[in-house]
Design an enzyme around this catalytic site. Structure first.
Site, short mmCIF file in Angstrom:
data_model
loop_
_atom_site.label_atom_id
_atom_site.label_comp_id
_atom_site.label_asym_id
_atom_site.label_seq_id
_atom_site.Cartn_x
_atom_site.Cartn_y
_atom_site.Cartn_z
N ASN A 13 0.88 -1.17 0.00
CA ASN A 13 0.00 0.00 0.00
C ASN A 13 0.91 1.22 0.00
OD1 ASN A 13 -1.76 2.08 0.44
ND2 ASN A 13 -2.40 1.44 2.50
N TRP A 14 1.05 1.81 -1.17
CA TRP A 14 2.00 2.92 -1.31
C TRP A 14 1.48 4.20 -0.65
CZ3 TRP A 14 4.20 2.95 -7.04
CH2 TRP A 14 4.87 1.74 -7.27
N LYS A 15 0.20 4.21 -0.28
CA LYS A 15 -0.43 5.40 0.31
C LYS A 15 -0.19 6.60 -0.63
CE LYS A 15 -0.08 3.15 4.72
NZ LYS A 15 0.01 3.22 6.16
N HIS A 98 -9.43 1.27 4.72
CA HIS A 98 -8.15 1.44 5.43
C HIS A 98 -8.35 2.37 6.62
CE1 HIS A 98 -4.04 2.55 6.32
NE2 HIS A 98 -3.70 1.42 5.75
N GLU A 100 -6.67 4.73 7.71
CA GLU A 100 -6.44 6.15 7.44
C GLU A 100 -7.67 6.79 6.80
OE1 GLU A 100 -2.72 5.52 5.43
OE2 GLU A 100 -1.84 4.97 7.36
N GLU A 170 -5.31 -4.92 10.41
CA GLU A 170 -4.33 -3.86 10.62
C GLU A 170 -4.62 -3.14 11.94
OE1 GLU A 170 -2.39 -2.68 6.59
OE2 GLU A 170 -3.93 -1.25 7.12
N GLY A 176 2.58 2.43 10.70
CA GLY A 176 3.53 3.53 10.55
C GLY A 176 4.21 3.95 11.83
N SER A 216 3.60 -2.05 10.19
CA SER A 216 5.05 -2.10 10.40
C SER A 216 5.64 -3.47 10.06
CB SER A 216 5.40 -1.67 11.83
OG SER A 216 4.97 -0.34 12.07
N GLY A 237 2.97 -1.07 4.19
CA GLY A 237 3.03 0.36 3.90
C GLY A 237 4.46 0.78 3.60
N GLY A 238 5.13 1.33 4.59
CA GLY A 238 6.48 1.90 4.42
C GLY A 238 7.45 0.99 3.68
P1 13P Z 1 3.13 0.45 7.61
O1 13P Z 1 3.65 -0.86 7.02
O2 13P Z 1 3.86 1.65 7.10
O3 13P Z 1 3.02 0.38 9.09
O4 13P Z 1 1.64 0.61 7.04
C1 13P Z 1 0.77 -0.45 7.14
C2 13P Z 1 -0.44 -0.14 6.38
O5 13P Z 1 -1.20 0.75 6.75
C3 13P Z 1 -0.70 -0.88 5.14
O6 13P Z 1 -1.98 -0.62 4.66
#
Ligand code: 13P
Length: 255
Positions: A13-15, A98, A100, A170, A176, A216, A237-238
């Site tokens: 998930n590149w956000k 998600h 967020e 999640e 994050g 994470s 994510g990251g």
């Molecule tokens: P991180 O891997 O950056 O914690 O993000 C997880 C995430 O929200 C994937 O959708």
């Protein structure tokens, strides 16, 4: 992972990261690194990168997803994109619900259900995100929260459509933050989600459902998380923004 029962899926998930040139570069770096993957590999990119990503993944097994879609096919919804529009582009996957979106953009369990249903109706595969806040974990209601979010999101979804759904557990406090759920915590919550699905659709359907962990996840902790029976993959994510890190997680899921 229990690959005899269900598909392992690693999704990035590149956000809100990467422009089109960067998208091309990252995918071209990833392609050789994941070519022998024994799991499904998906990259969920910003709307503006979808076309570039769809072109860049050609000749590889990497699939492309979006990060959200609206429930209406069209209309006065400024800033939104419909499932029909994604389908027309050739997108196969979409993340729905998600945390967020829930935290910053007013997404509720009800709108998650509406978006999910609209995406399925267009033939998209959905990665449905559920997970508890830190306060909810501390209150000991993680199971109830995940179960409730799952039930509401799946309201009105036919058993036949379950094969087009992946659920991502999640925990919001792990996203994050560098704080990963322990493998045991991840397994327990994914197991509760699976039991919830079993109560709605039966054990066989629940056993065939891919449930990812997200929060994470990185090359260091991936193998341990993925060693758990109920953790069938990851939503990253990251670590999905760097080809060596993302491909290392894909490699951990390919064992
Ligand atoms: P991180 O891997 O950056 O914690 O993000 C997880 C995430 O929200 C994937 O959708």
């Amino acid at each position: 992972m229990k690959k005899s029962l269900r598909k392992a899926v690693i999704a990035g998930n590149w956000k809100m990261n990467k422009n089109r040139a960067e998208t091309k570069t990252l995918i071209s770096e990833l392609k050789p690194l994941v070519k022998n993957a024994d799991c499904e590999v998906i990259v969920c990119v910003p709307f503006t990168d979808l076309e570039t990503a769809l072109d860049a993944v050609k000749g590889s097994k990497i699939k492309v997803g979006a990060q959200n879609c609206h429930f209406a096919p069209s209309g006065a919804f400024t800033g939104e994109v419909s499932a029909d529009m994604l389908k027309e582009l050739g997108v196969k996957y979409v993340i729905i619900g998600h945390s967020e979106r829930r935290q910053y953009f007013g997404e509720t369990d009800i709108t998650v259900n509406k978006r999910l249903t609209a995406a399925l109706a267009q033939g998209l595969k959905v990665i449905l995100c559920v997970g508890e806040l830190l306060e909810q974990r501390e209150l000991g209601i993680t199971g109830e929260i995940c179960s409730m979010q799952t039930k509401i999101a799946l309201t009105g979804v036919d058993a036949a459509d379950l094969k087009n759904i992946i659920i991502a557990y999640e925990p919001v406090w792990a996203i994050g933050t560098g704080k990963t759920a322990t493998a045991e915590q991840a397994d327990e919550a994914c197991g509760i989600i699976r039991s919830t699905v079993a109560s709605l659709y039966g054990k066989k359907a629940a056993n065939a459902l891919t449930i990812q962990y997200g929060g994470s996840m990185n090359p260091k902790n991936a193998a341990e998380l993925l060693s758990k029976e109920n953790v069938d993959g990851g939503l990253i994510g990251g670590a999905s923004l760097k080809a060596p890190d993302f491909s290392a997680i894909v490699a951990a899921a390919s064992l």
